[in-house]
Design a protein around this motif. Structure first.
Motif, PDB file in Angstrom:
ATOM      1  N   LEU A  98       9.925   4.251  11.624  1.00  0.00           N
ATOM      2  CA  LEU A  98      11.063   3.395  11.296  1.00  0.00           C
ATOM      3  C   LEU A  98      11.465   2.541  12.488  1.00  0.00           C
ATOM      4  O   LEU A  98      11.780   1.350  12.338  1.00  0.00           O
ATOM      5  N   GLU A  99      11.443   3.132  13.676  1.00  0.00           N
ATOM      6  CA  GLU A  99      11.811   2.369  14.882  1.00  0.00           C
ATOM      7  C   GLU A  99      10.853   1.210  15.115  1.00  0.00           C
ATOM      8  O   GLU A  99      11.244   0.153  15.614  1.00  0.00           O
ATOM      9  N   LYS A 100       9.593   1.411  14.746  1.00  0.00           N
ATOM     10  CA  LYS A 100       8.578   0.364  14.928  1.00  0.00           C
ATOM     11  C   LYS A 100       8.484  -0.569  13.720  1.00  0.00           C
ATOM     12  O   LYS A 100       7.650  -1.482  13.701  1.00  0.00           O
ATOM     13  N   LYS A 101       9.351  -0.321  12.720  1.00  0.00           N
ATOM     14  CA  LYS A 101       9.393  -1.139  11.501  1.00  0.00           C
ATOM     15  C   LYS A 101       8.026  -1.205  10.811  1.00  0.00           C
ATOM     16  O   LYS A 101       7.567  -2.256  10.375  1.00  0.00           O
ATOM     17  N   LEU A 111       3.195  -4.729   2.384  1.00  0.00           N
ATOM     18  CA  LEU A 111       4.256  -3.749   2.574  1.00  0.00           C
ATOM     19  C   LEU A 111       3.662  -2.341   2.586  1.00  0.00           C
ATOM     20  O   LEU A 111       2.603  -2.094   2.012  1.00  0.00           O
ATOM     21  N   VAL A 112       4.390  -1.413   3.207  1.00  0.00           N
ATOM     22  CA  VAL A 112       3.936  -0.026   3.293  1.00  0.00           C
ATOM     23  C   VAL A 112       4.968   0.909   2.674  1.00  0.00           C
ATOM     24  O   VAL A 112       6.149   0.888   3.043  1.00  0.00           O
ATOM     25  N   LYS A 113       4.511   1.699   1.717  1.00  0.00           N
ATOM     26  CA  LYS A 113       5.331   2.784   1.167  1.00  0.00           C
ATOM     27  C   LYS A 113       4.715   4.101   1.617  1.00  0.00           C
ATOM     28  O   LYS A 113       3.506   4.304   1.488  1.00  0.00           O
ATOM     29  N   LEU A 114       5.547   4.977   2.147  1.00  0.00           N
ATOM     30  CA  LEU A 114       5.070   6.266   2.638  1.00  0.00           C
ATOM     31  C   LEU A 114       5.631   7.393   1.791  1.00  0.00           C
ATOM     32  O   LEU A 114       6.841   7.471   1.565  1.00  0.00           O
ATOM     33  N   VAL A 170       0.842  -1.188   0.000  1.00  0.00           N
ATOM     34  CA  VAL A 170       0.000   0.000   0.000  1.00  0.00           C
ATOM     35  C   VAL A 170       0.878   1.239   0.000  1.00  0.00           C
ATOM     36  O   VAL A 170       1.825   1.339   0.799  1.00  0.00           O
ATOM     37  N   CYS A 171       0.581   2.180  -0.888  1.00  0.00           N
ATOM     38  CA  CYS A 171       1.232   3.488  -0.883  1.00  0.00           C
ATOM     39  C   CYS A 171       0.337   4.454  -0.115  1.00  0.00           C
ATOM     40  O   CYS A 171      -0.848   4.589  -0.435  1.00  0.00           O
ATOM     41  N   ILE A 191      -2.118  -2.406   8.209  1.00  0.00           N
ATOM     42  CA  ILE A 191      -1.749  -2.829   6.858  1.00  0.00           C
ATOM     43  C   ILE A 191      -0.722  -3.957   6.925  1.00  0.00           C
ATOM     44  O   ILE A 191      -0.833  -4.980   6.241  1.00  0.00           O
ATOM     45  N   LYS A 192       0.297  -3.768   7.783  1.00  0.00           N
ATOM     46  CA  LYS A 192       1.349  -4.782   7.917  1.00  0.00           C
ATOM     47  C   LYS A 192       0.778  -6.101   8.439  1.00  0.00           C
ATOM     48  O   LYS A 192       1.244  -7.183   8.053  1.00  0.00           O
ATOM     49  N   GLU A 193      -0.226  -6.018   9.307  1.00  0.00           N
ATOM     50  CA  GLU A 193      -0.831  -7.226   9.866  1.00  0.00           C
ATOM     51  C   GLU A 193      -1.544  -8.051   8.801  1.00  0.00           C
ATOM     52  O   GLU A 193      -1.818  -9.234   9.014  1.00  0.00           O
TER      53      GLU A 193
END
Length: 241
Positions: free
Chosen positions: A115-118, A98-101, A72-73, A92-94
């Protein structure tokens, strides 16, 4: 999340992936060449012909399509303004996606936390203009925050794109070459890929720009070659040839 729309399938927004793109409402920049003026504020969105997308409807769509989609973007507007962005990414990750921001880089603290929470797998940041012109072009005075976000992205270890929309009257030769030098400096003197996106004169925040004629390939060729010597590689989007 205030969602302003959904592109159900894209093969270009998330490099190498089949994805959908979801749009958030609200931005803290006021770039005159923005071509998503309906997403700049909730007030503007309410006056537009578009309707808000309920979050539950979006996730129902993902549930049906998760075997087809890779990711998902999340774009905007400016997604990092959404207070529940981290929870949204987590959901979304669940689903195994993948996630694009996409971000303007104005909220480095949000990027760092994600980023810290991946919770993000790919980041795209807009590099609007040379640093000294940022407040004038974006109407956002805190340029140091943009620099901090750029550093976070470049050192994150994640795949990323840095992109600039090339606009007549804003990006002349001097500006683009200065940007090239600033971008390479931000990358510790190392070469970097830089995406140039051709300006599209429609639905712009500043209506006068809808009459502006985008640069042709021949018009940018010389500065493209010179800037490429500085940064290493420039990928052109929206120009033929």
């Amino acid at each position: 999340m205030i969602l302003g729309g959904l592109q159900r399938t894209t093969l270009i927004d998330f490099p190498g992936k089949i994805a959908c793109t979801v749009f958030t409402v609200g931005c803290n920049f006021r770039c005159p060449f923005c071509h998503n003026k309906d997403l700049v504020s909730l007030e503007a969105f309410k006056k537009s012909p578009y309707q808000q997308l309920p979050e539950e409807e979006f996730f129902a769509f993902l549930e049906k399509r998760k075997e087809v989609l890779d990711g998902v973007c999340i774009t905007g507007g400016e997604p990092t303004l959404q207070p529940d962005l981290a929870d949204f990414c987590k959901k979304i990750k669940e689903k195994g996606l993948l996630v694009k921001l996409d971000s303007n880089g104005s909220r480095p603290e949000v990027l760092k936390a994600l980023l810290e929470k991946k919770l993000v797998d790919f980041i795209a940041m807009d590099f609007k203009t040379r640093w000294e012109d940022y407040p004038k072009v974006t109407k956002f005075p805190q340029t140091e925050k943009i620099k901090e976000s750029l550093d976070i992205i470049l050192t994150s270890g994640l795949p990323y794109t840095i992109r600039t929309t090339i606009v007549p009257g804003i990006h002349d030769v001097e500006v683009l070459l200065t940007m090239a030098r600033q971008l390479r400096k931000a990358n510790g003197g190392k070469k970097i890929d830089w995406y140039w996106q051709n300006f599209q004169p429609h639905n712009t925040l500043d209506k006068k720009l809808e009459k502006e004629i985008p640069f042709g390939r021949e018009e940018i060729e010389e500065v493209y070659r010179e800037a490429k010597k500085i940064v290493g590689n420039i990928i052109l989007i929206g120009w033929e040839g």
